[in-house]
Design an enzyme around this catalytic site. Structure first.
Site, PDB file in Angstrom:
ATOM      1  N   THR A 187       0.834  -1.205   0.000  1.00 45.82           N
ATOM      2  CA  THR A 187       0.000   0.000   0.000  1.00 45.82           C
ATOM      3  C   THR A 187       0.868   1.254   0.000  1.00 45.82           C
ATOM      4  OG1 THR A 187      -0.064   0.074   2.415  1.00 45.82           O
ATOM      5  CG2 THR A 187      -1.849  -1.119   1.315  1.00 45.82           C
ATOM      6  N   ASP A 245       0.615  -4.581  18.421  1.00 41.38           N
ATOM      7  CA  ASP A 245       0.561  -4.011  17.062  1.00 41.38           C
ATOM      8  C   ASP A 245       1.046  -2.561  17.044  1.00 41.38           C
ATOM      9  OD1 ASP A 245       0.131  -3.782  14.314  1.00 41.38           O
ATOM     10  OD2 ASP A 245      -1.996  -3.333  14.520  1.00 41.38           O
ATOM     11  N   HIS A 270     -15.128  -5.023   4.994  1.00 44.71           N
ATOM     12  CA  HIS A 270     -16.543  -4.723   5.251  1.00 44.71           C
ATOM     13  C   HIS A 270     -16.802  -4.136   6.626  1.00 44.71           C
ATOM     14  CE1 HIS A 270     -18.044  -6.269   1.431  1.00 44.71           C
ATOM     15  NE2 HIS A 270     -17.159  -7.230   1.543  1.00 44.71           N
ATOM     16  N   MET A 309     -14.270  -7.865  -5.579  1.00 47.83           N
ATOM     17  CA  MET A 309     -14.673  -8.736  -4.470  1.00 47.83           C
ATOM     18  C   MET A 309     -13.982 -10.097  -4.640  1.00 47.83           C
ATOM     19  SD  MET A 309     -16.304  -9.727  -1.781  1.00 47.83           S
ATOM     20  CE  MET A 309     -16.452 -11.394  -1.135  1.00 47.83           C
TER      21      MET A 309
HETATM   22 CA    CA Z   1       0.039  -4.183  12.044  1.00 48.43          CA
END
Ligand code: CA
Length: 695
Positions: free
Chosen positions: A178, A318, A623, A662
């Site tokens: 990304t 995280d 979603h 999808m």
């Molecule tokens: Ca992560």
């Protein structure tokens, strides 16, 4: 010598612009200097990643005259999170699925478009993170883009024709890209994501920017010692791990936060969190787990390790360090230090000496309860009792969304302030329901070894704010509230302004010293991208991609409350200038999902319960938590597809909407598909009952 060379570089640039015809060559010389502000050459404008522009036509006095110069409609785009580049009056940007366009920066006229066909290439791997791309790189006449399916593509900047293409990941695995590629010294570097979807072992790779040929790779965490170590750095790192970490990958994926530092000819790599999150599984008995959650300095020519600073030893929440790394010369007393600034997820603002990685200071810029402070002698955090959820459930600030995410902060050398989009939000962690010894690292679904919120997040569970931070005093100077919770990156200028879009669709300019809002405009859909500024023929412009997107939308109701329903609001590229008077094109009002609840549907509670777990592993990344879409993908509570097994299987199992993006889940049995439908119907019914209940 270095300094003289740089001044020469700036001189050449100014001469070239005065001459009118000469082109800007985007290389080390032009990327190392502040320049005159006419171009926005790299993700953070230049190597410094400051997102500071020396332009000042638009300033605190004139900004009230700012208006819309031109608008480009982007009818097939969805999530727009990227930073455009501007070179000699041409604006380049990546939209949904890295579709790349070159546009006349003065008029908005499309010059060329290149579609890397990310949806086709990714196939089922789209389930990993779907649609988001943070931007592109420019080097020596080439535009270099990254794709969600893991490729780098070099394009001719004049024509958009493909010159080279390189696959940077193993396509059988659940990695994705990304982040924006970064160029330096004729090379381009990229990392990847996948820590939550894979037994992931993170790495970054540098390629020749002209050919795409691999130059070097740096692994973030060590592999199995029995296979031998790739480097002394990996041998050193392995001493900080326990158990059989390589079976879980270890993590450390570098999906954002790479800065080239020309002063020390080094790359600064902001590394990711552990795979899985829970350290008890990954490295039983503890250990620092190098180089997770660190800034690692690498030799730019060889990729060899130079030094590191770890923000979160033994990470288990995280709390990655993938946030942007900003370079500046900071003055301490009479001494000027070549420093880096970093505000990672964990809530501390770090200032580090780039010469050697020494920590200069660290203070909390947001509520953080996992550690009381950073001990400056050892450079290590002092953790709070219970923070590692060792006593059962623990509510910890910040959440895995971070006190600050990849939404870039900016630094203004005139005010000496850093402008940080900040999130205040806790998360509850517990692992008592998880069989730690039986944990299997997943493939292409989400499992992190912690029971944490894959359910819905209430509208008021967290908040956002923009704050101006003094990096030397390590203190907040001003703050402005932002709508919850996912607000984009900032830009600051010599015009004494800070620009930032907002989750509620408003684009705002603030006085850089006081924080007073001095200009704003409603743009009709949530803003998730940072602005850039440039000049054409001496006139200053500000450009901004406007379209709701990014991983924060998975939180559910907190993101859905703004009403930016999937595909309901137009996506656009806006450009603003002084005395420009184009109208803001119309946009429908915000709209909330209307859950369907056919009364004849009988919910089987046991089936719904297993559907809930399946949803958390496979569906929530697009979603939304608790079946509430934040706008990234359709809200399944109101989707007629989720009413019958036949229609659900057609889309989910057989992949009839795969061309739209999808992905297929061909592995789902009829019972699993049914379980998901029952969970979706149960949730829709419950949400409607909650809405009707007296407040
Ligand atoms: Ca992560």
């Amino acid at each position: 010598m270095k300094l003289r060379f740089r001044w020469a570089g700036a001189g050449v640039l100014i001469f070239a612009l005065q001459a009118g015809a000469a082109e800007t060559v985007v290389n080390d010389a032009t990327l190392s200097v502040e320049g005159d502000g006419s171009n926005w050459l790299a993700y953070g404008r230049n190597y410094s990643e400051q997102r500071y522009s020396p332009l000042d036509q638009i300033n605190t006095e004139t900004v009230s005259r700012l208006g819309v110069a031109w608008v480009m409609e982007l009818p097939s785009d969805k999530a727009l999170v990227g930073t455009p580049l501007v070179v000699d009056g041409v604006l380049f940007f990546t939209g949904s699925f890295s579709v790349t366009r070159a546009v006349d920066a003065k008029t908005g006229k499309l010059l060329w478009e290149y579609d890397p066909k990310s949806v086709e290439h990714a196939g089922a791997r789209l389930r990993n993170l779907w649609d988001q791309n943070k931007g592109l790189a420019y080097w020596n006449g080439k535009v270099i883009i990254s794709t969600i399916d893991g490729r780098l593509v070099g394009l001719n900047a004049k024509t958009g024709e493909k010159i080279w293409e390189t696959m940077t990941i193993d396509p059988r695995r659940a990695f994705y890209i990304t982040g924006a590629p970064k160029v330096f010294k004729g090379k381009v570097i990229i990392g990847n994501g996948g820590t939550e979807q894979e037994a992931a072992r993170g790495y970054v790779t540098a390629y020749d920017a002209d050919t795409g040929e691999q130059a070097w790779r740096f692994w973030v965490v060590p592999g199995n010692p029995a296979d031998g170590f790739e480097s002394e750095a990996m041998e050193m790192a392995a001493k900080t791990w326990n158990g059989e970490w390589w079976k879980f990958g270890g993590g450390g994926n570098t999906w954002n936060g790479i800065t080239y530092d020309p002063d020390f000819d080094q790359l600064l790599i902001g590394t990711g969190n552990g795979s899985p999150w829970n350290q008890k599984i990954r490295s039983p008995g503890g250990g620092d787990n190098l180089f997770l959650c660190s800034i690692v300095a690498l030799d730019a020519d060889t990729g060899d390790y130079k030094w590191h600073y770890q923000t979160v030893p033994g990470e288990t929440w995280d709390y990655n360090s993938n946030m942007d790394i900003v370079l500046a010369d900071l003055k301490y007393g009479g001494q000027s230090i070549k420093a880096l600034m970093h505000a990672p997820k964990n809530g501390f603002f770090y200032v580090i000496n780039r010469a050697n990685g020494e920590l200069l200071s660290a203070e909390k810029f947001a509520k953080a309860t996992w550690a009381s402070h950073i001990d400056l002698k050892s450079g290590r955090p002092v953790e709070m009792a219970g923070a590692r959820y060792e006593d059962g459930e623990e509510l910890v600030w910040p959440s895995p969304f971070g006190a600050h995410s990849w939404h870039a902060m900016s630094y203004n050398p005139n005010t000496g302030l850093v402008y940080i989009p900040t999130i205040e939000m806790p998360a509850s962690f517990k692992d008592s329901g998880i069989d730690l010894r039986a944990f299997k690292s997943p493939h292409m679904n989400t499992a992190v070894g912690v029971e944490f919120g894959t359910g819905d997040t209430a509208v008021d569970y967290g908040s956002g704010r923009l704050q101006a931070w003094d990096p030397i005093k390590q203190a907040m100077v001003w703050e402005q509230p932002l709508p919850p919770q996912w607000n984009p990156g900032t830009m600051t200028t010599k015009g004494n302004l800070v620009f930032e879009g907002r989750a509620d669709g408003r684009f705002v300019a603030y006085h850089a010293e006081t924080g007073e809002p001095v200009w704003s405009l409603e743009l009709g859909v949530g803003i998730s991208a940072p602005p850039v500024t440039y000049t054409v023929e001496g006139k200053q412009y500000v450009s901004l991609l406007v379209g709701w997107g990014g991983a924060g939308l998975i939180a559910g109701s907190i993101a859905a409350q703004h009403g930016w329903k999937y595909k309901a609001h137009p996506r656009r590229l806006y450009t603003f200038a002084l005395d420009a008077k184009q109208p803001v094109p119309p946009s429908p009002p915000p709209v909330l999902a209307m859950p369907l609840d056919p009364p004849e549907f009988k919910v089987d509670d046991a089936l719904a319960e297993s559907g809930k777990a399946l949803y958390a592993e496979n569906c929530f990344l697009c979603h939304g938590g608790g079946v509430v879409s934040g706008g990234l993908a359709p809200d399944l509570r109101e989707s007629p597809i989720a009413l019958t097994l036949a229609s659900f299987k057609e889309v989910v199992v057989n992949g009839s909407l795969a061309p739209n993006g999808m992905p297929r889940f061909q592995e789902f049995s009829d019972e699993q598909a049914s379980a998901l439908i029952h969970y979706i119907r149960q949730t829709a019914r419950q949400n409607l009952a909650d809405q009707r209940a007296p407040k």
